[in-house]
Write an enzyme that holds these catalytic residues in place. Structure first.
Site, short mmCIF file in Angstrom:
data_model
loop_
_atom_site.label_atom_id
_atom_site.label_comp_id
_atom_site.label_asym_id
_atom_site.label_seq_id
_atom_site.Cartn_x
_atom_site.Cartn_y
_atom_site.Cartn_z
N ALA A 66 0.83 -1.21 0.00
CA ALA A 66 0.00 0.00 0.00
C ALA A 66 0.86 1.26 0.00
O ALA A 66 2.00 1.26 0.48
CB ALA A 66 -0.92 0.00 1.21
N GLY A 109 0.23 -5.71 0.33
CA GLY A 109 -0.76 -5.90 -0.73
C GLY A 109 -0.17 -6.51 -1.98
O GLY A 109 -0.86 -7.21 -2.73
N GLU A 112 -0.14 -10.13 -1.33
CA GLU A 112 -1.53 -10.59 -1.41
C GLU A 112 -2.00 -10.67 -2.85
O GLU A 112 -2.75 -11.59 -3.22
CB GLU A 112 -2.43 -9.64 -0.60
CG GLU A 112 -2.20 -9.78 0.90
CD GLU A 112 -2.86 -8.68 1.71
OE1 GLU A 112 -3.57 -9.00 2.68
OE2 GLU A 112 -2.67 -7.48 1.38
N GLU A 132 2.77 -5.92 7.57
CA GLU A 132 1.79 -4.93 8.04
C GLU A 132 1.85 -4.63 9.52
O GLU A 132 1.56 -3.51 9.96
CB GLU A 132 0.36 -5.38 7.67
CG GLU A 132 -0.01 -5.23 6.20
CD GLU A 132 0.36 -6.44 5.37
OE1 GLU A 132 -0.09 -6.53 4.22
OE2 GLU A 132 1.11 -7.31 5.87
#
Length: 259
Positions: A66, A109, A112, A132
């Site tokens: 992110a 992300g 992911e 994170e």
């Protein structure tokens, strides 16, 4: 849709989706997630596309996660409106195989995103992880769910609780990555070689197999077996099944039509 943060190119039956924000190591902000989702939808309805390859521009990152500034400024309730989970669900549920071609960082992300793909190929210099917790948050785009399904619950907890970033070779050892290539210039050729191998197979059967595997991974074995039986029944109704079995008996290469 006109894309600002990604590139979408077609090469025969391959769609190449490139995250094109190298100046921020391909950080994933809301606009980028929205464009990824739109591109996947475009591929879904393009009958010529049989395999999608997702990669990142610049050589430093597949996707570095992110945009931290965006995270810091985001209001709490905006998290509920995030398109990240929906975008990754669309990738996972696409009835066409998706290959992640990873060079550089695939963090947060970005990791992911890679995990939502069906096959992951990385360069030896790549790094993967879910860091994170270092920011006071948790993986929020499926990381807590997909990582444990790929590497096992114990290893997933270790990686998420510590925020450790691992090498591509360790990722391969634990099942997070399928294949590692030594040189960055070998990455896309390896991904395209894998794509071409898949393209040569019956596309309806490949799509049904992906769907059956996904259903089985998220339900009990009896429900998975029932779905497999139904998917096999659909496969038996296709022209490709006749072509595939006929070609085998005639000792020739099958020419599948996708119907």
């Amino acid at each position: 849709m006109t894309y600002k943060n990604i590139l979408l190119e077609k090469e025969g039956h391959i769609a190449l989706l490139t995250i094109n924000r190298p100046e921020v190591r391909n950080a994933l902000d809301p606009q980028t997630w929205a464009e990824i989702r739109s591109a996947i939808r475009e591929c879904k309805f393009d009958k010529d596309v049989r395999v999608v390859i997702i990669t990142g521009a610049g050589g430093k990152a597949f996707a570095s996660g992110a945009d931290i500034r965006s995270l810091r400024e985001r209001e709490t309730l905006e998290v509920l409106k995030s398109e990240a989970q929906e975008s990754l669900n669309d990738i996972e549920n696409l009835d066409k195989p998706v290959i992640a071609a990873i060079d550089g960082f695939a963090l947060g992300g970005g990791c992911e995103l890679a995990m939502a793909c069906d096959i992951r190929i990385a360069t030896s210099r790549s790094k993967l992880g879910q860091p994170e917790v270092n920011l006071g948050i948790i993986p929020g785009a499926g990381g807590t769910q997909r990582l444990q399904r790929l590497v096992g619950i114990g290893k997933a907890k270790e990686l998420i609780f510590t925020g450790d970033i691992i090498s591509a070779r360790e990722a391969r050892e634990i099942g997070l990555v399928n294949k590692v290539v030594d040189q960055p210039e070998d990455l896309l050729p390896a991904a395209k070689e894998m794509a071409q191998k898949i393209i040569a197979r019956a596309p309806v059967a490949v799509g049904l197999a992906k769907l059956a595997i996904n259903v089985g991974a998220n339900t009990d074995i009896n429900s998975g077996l029932l779905f497999e039986k139904l998917a096999q029944t659909v496969a038996f109704s296709t022209e490709d099944r006749i072509e595939g079995t006929t070609a085998f008996l005639e000792k020739r290469q099958a020419v599948f039509k996708g119907r």
